[in-house]
Design a protein around this motif. Structure first.
Motif, short mmCIF file in Angstrom:
data_model
loop_
_atom_site.label_atom_id
_atom_site.label_comp_id
_atom_site.label_asym_id
_atom_site.label_seq_id
_atom_site.Cartn_x
_atom_site.Cartn_y
_atom_site.Cartn_z
N ASP A 213 0.85 -1.18 0.00
CA ASP A 213 0.00 0.00 0.00
C ASP A 213 0.89 1.24 0.00
O ASP A 213 1.60 1.51 0.98
N ILE A 214 0.86 1.99 -1.07
CA ILE A 214 1.75 3.14 -1.23
C ILE A 214 1.47 4.21 -0.18
O ILE A 214 2.39 4.79 0.40
N GLU A 215 0.21 4.49 0.09
CA GLU A 215 -0.13 5.53 1.07
C GLU A 215 0.35 5.16 2.46
O GLU A 215 0.91 6.00 3.18
N LEU A 216 0.13 3.91 2.86
CA LEU A 216 0.62 3.47 4.17
C LEU A 216 2.15 3.47 4.18
O LEU A 216 2.78 3.81 5.19
N GLY A 217 2.76 3.09 3.06
CA GLY A 217 4.22 3.11 2.97
C GLY A 217 4.78 4.51 3.14
O GLY A 217 5.81 4.69 3.80
N GLU A 218 4.10 5.51 2.58
CA GLU A 218 4.56 6.88 2.74
C GLU A 218 4.49 7.31 4.20
O GLU A 218 5.39 8.00 4.71
N GLN A 219 3.44 6.90 4.91
CA GLN A 219 3.30 7.24 6.32
C GLN A 219 4.45 6.67 7.15
O GLN A 219 5.04 7.35 7.99
N VAL A 220 4.77 5.40 6.90
CA VAL A 220 5.87 4.77 7.64
C VAL A 220 7.19 5.41 7.24
O VAL A 220 8.06 5.66 8.08
N TYR A 221 7.36 5.69 5.95
CA TYR A 221 8.58 6.33 5.48
C TYR A 221 8.80 7.67 6.18
O TYR A 221 9.91 7.96 6.66
N GLN A 222 7.75 8.50 6.23
CA GLN A 222 7.88 9.81 6.86
C GLN A 222 8.24 9.69 8.33
O GLN A 222 8.97 10.53 8.88
N LYS A 223 7.81 8.64 8.98
CA LYS A 223 8.10 8.45 10.41
C LYS A 223 9.50 7.90 10.64
O LYS A 223 10.20 8.33 11.56
N GLU A 224 9.94 6.98 9.80
CA GLU A 224 11.16 6.22 10.09
C GLU A 224 12.39 6.64 9.28
O GLU A 224 13.51 6.37 9.69
N CYS A 225 12.19 7.28 8.12
CA CYS A 225 13.28 7.38 7.15
C CYS A 225 13.74 8.79 6.81
O CYS A 225 14.83 8.96 6.24
N THR A 226 12.92 9.79 7.13
CA THR A 226 13.20 11.13 6.61
C THR A 226 14.44 11.78 7.21
O THR A 226 15.09 12.60 6.55
N THR A 227 14.79 11.44 8.45
CA THR A 227 15.95 12.07 9.07
C THR A 227 17.20 11.87 8.22
O THR A 227 18.01 12.79 8.07
N CYS A 228 17.37 10.68 7.68
CA CYS A 228 18.57 10.37 6.88
C CYS A 228 18.34 10.54 5.37
O CYS A 228 19.25 10.95 4.65
N HIS A 229 17.14 10.21 4.91
CA HIS A 229 16.90 10.17 3.46
C HIS A 229 16.06 11.32 2.93
O HIS A 229 15.88 11.43 1.72
N GLY A 230 15.54 12.18 3.82
CA GLY A 230 14.79 13.34 3.38
C GLY A 230 13.31 13.06 3.19
O GLY A 230 12.91 11.94 2.87
#
Length: 367
Positions: free
Chosen positions: A142-159
């Motif tokens: 699910d792309i929308e759910l994936g974006e939510q998890v990405y924004q929570k877990e990944c943005t500090t390092c990957h933007g």
């Protein structure tokens, strides 16, 4: 109409299936035969090429993050991930929008096709891991759910937009074009050993990892093949900008650095100077400060300084933002070139502040 499958088509096919969820368990992967073994002569040349072209950013021992957060090239999860293409393609063609330039001679780099292949095999041999067999099938999520998890877990390092901060740019079109979904998923699951990238297999569910993978893959939409039209390299008589102009007389920070604002003002005032682009020439072809000459950090100084007098102000820049330029200027200073400086922000900082660059011509390839 040309009949070929593009990244847009591949991504569109995935989007048709995003309502389907992956299985709860991670895929089981078998090992596959290693790539061909290098001769001793090929390995020796590859080792020298690595130190000459790659060690500055990736580290002398392939450990990564020596400069510009360049990834580790000895991490187990990377080197078992279906090498060679995941390393070969960025080495050959670079990563558009990042500090990674293309090192293949066809795009303006210093290595032949065989040399890039041999360097890739050498990296695999040095790492010493078995290759895993990865699927080329899409990872569904699910792309929308994936974006939510990405924004929570990944943005500090990957933007927040996958542009890269201290970690690689995950939304880079070149990376998404060359890496399979299973490759991306494996990296999220297992991290990159001995680097800041952690393993998420014990923190996130398998469904969440699939969802992030699907979200990242969706960023390939809109990608289009483009071919740069190479410009002719400047001749020695073109090295000095504004040869009849006055000296810029920069007040250097730490006896080394000049700001983008100061350099821009000197260019507008038509001051006499030489601009050195210390990146691999393939990225000079893509975008460079007007009047700069390709002067790669790994080049033989006896060849590259020809035509540059010692009484002219020299300013070097790179994209990391200073590592290659610092390295080059320090070498020049040891040669007696004392009127030297480094652009503090690098070319990405220069562009971010709105200062102009010359861009290479691009030829689009229609579907």
């Amino acid at each position: 109409m040309t009949k070929r499958i593009t990244a847009n088509f591949f991504s569109a096919m995935i989007l048709l299936q995003v309502s389907t969820f992956a299985l709860a368990e991670a895929p089981q992967r078998s090992t596959i035969s290693p790539p061909r073994t290098l001769t001793s002569q090929q390995a020796e040349v590859a080792a020298k090429n690595y130190q000459k072209y790659c060690a500055l950013c990736h580290g002398a021992d392939r450990q990564g993050h020596a400069n510009d957060h360049a990834p580790s090239l000895r991490s187990k999860s990377l080197m078992e991930s279906g090498i060679a293409h995941q390393v070969l393609r960025p080495m050959q063609y670079g990563r558009t929008g990042t500090a990674m330039g293309g090192y293949l001679d066809e795009v303006g780099g210093p290595m032949t096709l065989d040399e890039t292949w041999n360097l890739t095999y050498w990296l695999f041999e040095q790492a010493g891991y078995d290759r895993l067999k990865f699927s080329t099938n899409p990872v569904l999520g699910d792309i929308e759910l994936g974006e939510q998890v990405y924004q929570k877990e990944c943005t500090t390092c990957h933007g927040d937009k996958g542009q890269g901060v201290t970690g690689p740019a995950l939304a880079n079109p070149s990376a998404l074009a060359h890496n399979t979904d299973d490759f991306i998923r494996h990296a999220i699951e297992n991290g990159r050993q001995d680097t800041p990238m952690p393993a998420f297999k014990d923190k996130l569910s398998q469904a969440d990892i699939d969802n992030i993978t699907a979200f990242l893959r969706s960023k390939a939409l809109g990608w289009k093949d483009e071919t740069p039209i190479l410009k002719a390299l400047p001749k020695p008589e073109q090295y000095i900008i504004n040869n009849q102009g006055d000296d810029p007389n920069f007040d250097l920070k730490d006896d080394m650095y000049v700001s983008s604002e100061e350099l821009s003002a000197a260019l507008v005032a038509k001051k006499r100077m030489v601009l050195l682009d210390t990146r691999v020439p393939s990225v000079w072809q893509t975008a460079h400060i007007e009047g700069s000459i390709p002067f790669p950090y790994y080049a033989d100084l006896d060849e590259t300084v020809a035509g540059i007098p010692k009484d002219v102000q020299i300013i070097a820049y790179c994209s990391c933002p200073r590592a290659a330029a610092d390295y080059t200027i320090n070498k020049l200073r040891k040669r007696g070139y004392t009127r030297t400086a480094v652009l503090w922000e690098g070319i990405f900082g220069w562009m971010h502040k709105g200062f102009p660059v010359m861009r290479g011509d691009i030829e689009g390839i229609d579907d």
